[in-house]
Design a protein around this motif. Structure first.
Motif, PDB file in Angstrom:
ATOM      1  N   ASN A 255       0.818  -1.213   0.000  1.00 26.02           N
ATOM      2  CA  ASN A 255       0.000   0.000   0.000  1.00 26.02           C
ATOM      3  C   ASN A 255       0.853   1.265   0.000  1.00 26.02           C
ATOM      4  O   ASN A 255       2.006   1.242   0.435  1.00 26.02           O
ATOM      5  CB  ASN A 255      -0.926   0.000   1.222  1.00 26.02           C
ATOM      6  CG  ASN A 255      -1.883  -1.165   1.182  1.00 26.02           C
ATOM      7  OD1 ASN A 255      -2.743  -1.229   0.326  1.00 26.02           O
ATOM      8  ND2 ASN A 255      -1.699  -2.115   2.095  1.00 26.02           N
ATOM      9  N   GLY A 256       0.275   2.344  -0.447  1.00 24.97           N
ATOM     10  CA  GLY A 256       0.973   3.626  -0.500  1.00 24.97           C
ATOM     11  C   GLY A 256       0.889   4.411   0.793  1.00 24.97           C
ATOM     12  O   GLY A 256       1.086   5.619   0.786  1.00 24.97           O
ATOM     13  N   TYR A 257       0.615   3.730   1.896  1.00 26.25           N
ATOM     14  CA  TYR A 257       0.524   4.398   3.188  1.00 26.25           C
ATOM     15  C   TYR A 257       0.986   3.445   4.282  1.00 26.25           C
ATOM     16  O   TYR A 257       0.919   2.242   4.154  1.00 26.25           O
ATOM     17  CB  TYR A 257      -0.910   4.876   3.477  1.00 26.25           C
ATOM     18  CG  TYR A 257      -1.983   3.886   3.079  1.00 26.25           C
ATOM     19  CD1 TYR A 257      -2.329   2.841   3.929  1.00 26.25           C
ATOM     20  CD2 TYR A 257      -2.617   3.969   1.846  1.00 26.25           C
ATOM     21  CE1 TYR A 257      -3.302   1.927   3.570  1.00 26.25           C
ATOM     22  CE2 TYR A 257      -3.584   3.056   1.478  1.00 26.25           C
ATOM     23  CZ  TYR A 257      -3.925   2.036   2.341  1.00 26.25           C
ATOM     24  OH  TYR A 257      -4.868   1.117   1.985  1.00 26.25           O
ATOM     25  N   ASN A 258       1.492   4.059   5.367  1.00 22.04           N
ATOM     26  CA  ASN A 258       1.920   3.275   6.526  1.00 22.04           C
ATOM     27  C   ASN A 258       0.691   2.728   7.241  1.00 22.04           C
ATOM     28  O   ASN A 258      -0.373   3.342   7.225  1.00 22.04           O
ATOM     29  CB  ASN A 258       2.709   4.143   7.508  1.00 22.04           C
ATOM     30  CG  ASN A 258       4.012   4.635   6.939  1.00 22.04           C
ATOM     31  OD1 ASN A 258       4.617   3.994   6.093  1.00 22.04           O
ATOM     32  ND2 ASN A 258       4.456   5.783   7.395  1.00 22.04           N
ATOM     33  N   LEU A 259       0.863   1.591   7.877  1.00 23.18           N
ATOM     34  CA  LEU A 259      -0.184   1.000   8.700  1.00 23.18           C
ATOM     35  C   LEU A 259       0.324   0.930  10.131  1.00 23.18           C
ATOM     36  O   LEU A 259       1.488   0.604  10.366  1.00 23.18           O
ATOM     37  CB  LEU A 259      -0.531  -0.400   8.209  1.00 23.18           C
ATOM     38  CG  LEU A 259      -1.044  -0.500   6.778  1.00 23.18           C
ATOM     39  CD1 LEU A 259      -1.127  -1.954   6.357  1.00 23.18           C
ATOM     40  CD2 LEU A 259      -2.391   0.159   6.660  1.00 23.18           C
ATOM     41  N   LYS A 260      -0.550   1.217  11.074  1.00 19.24           N
ATOM     42  CA  LYS A 260      -0.202   1.110  12.488  1.00 19.24           C
ATOM     43  C   LYS A 260      -1.102   0.059  13.103  1.00 19.24           C
ATOM     44  O   LYS A 260      -2.321   0.163  13.053  1.00 19.24           O
ATOM     45  CB  LYS A 260      -0.370   2.452  13.184  1.00 19.24           C
ATOM     46  CG  LYS A 260       0.592   3.493  12.667  1.00 19.24           C
ATOM     47  CD  LYS A 260       0.335   4.842  13.267  1.00 19.24           C
ATOM     48  CE  LYS A 260       1.241   5.855  12.590  1.00 19.24           C
ATOM     49  NZ  LYS A 260       0.766   7.207  12.758  1.00 19.24           N
TER      50      LYS A 260
END
Length: 159
Positions: free
Chosen positions: A56-61
């Motif tokens: 994905n083009g975003y970080n996951l927390k």
């Protein structure tokens, strides 16, 4: 009337932004470097490294979450993720995963019998909780892996 238009415009803009976001599953590639850190009653503090691929083009927390733990097809307790974990966007990375396993009463003989084998089948089932940017997310997981027991580091515990 202009307030109503602004509210609907804002709502339509949010819907457009969310519909443009696509999500691909994070791939769990491998777990390695298992370490038994502490034994306290029926609780085992364990850490391991997880190799994850986030396309994905975003970080996951990932937030602390709780899962059912099965070893060699026997329910032996629950496992809790102790800390938040960040999975970096568009990367394959190794993430340190600290967990606490709470072993059910009577499950210890099953664990000891399984320790005599070369590998153990470990399955975790539950819902992982997390965040994408400021938005909460959750996903059901049911993962099964074979773990070679010779690779376990018991941290000096006499087993």
């Amino acid at each position: 009337m202009t307030r109503l238009i602004k509210k609907w415009g804002f709502l339509l803009l949010l819907l457009f932004i969310f519909s443009a976001c696509s999500y691909e599953n994070v791939e769990f590639k491998e777990a390695e470097n298992f370490h038994l850190k502490k034994i306290e009653g029926r609780n085992l503090s364990i850490s391991f490294d997880a190799i994850l691929n986030n396309p994905n083009g975003y970080n996951l927390k990932i937030k602390p979450s709780v899962f059912d733990l099965y070893i060699n097809d026997s329910h032996v307790g629950i496992i809790k993720l102790d800390e938040r974990i960040k999975i970096v966007k568009r990367s394959e990375s190794t993430v340190a995963v600290p967990v606490t396993a709470e072993v059910l009463q009577g499950a210890l003989p099953k664990l000891l019998a399984g320790a005599l084998k070369k590998t153990a089948t470990v399955r975790i089932v539950g819902k992982v909780k997390g965040k994408v940017s400021i938005f909460p997310a959750s996903k059901k997981i049911d993962e099964t892996r074979e773990i070679p027991l010779r690779d376990l580091d018991f941290g000096g515990f006499p087993f």
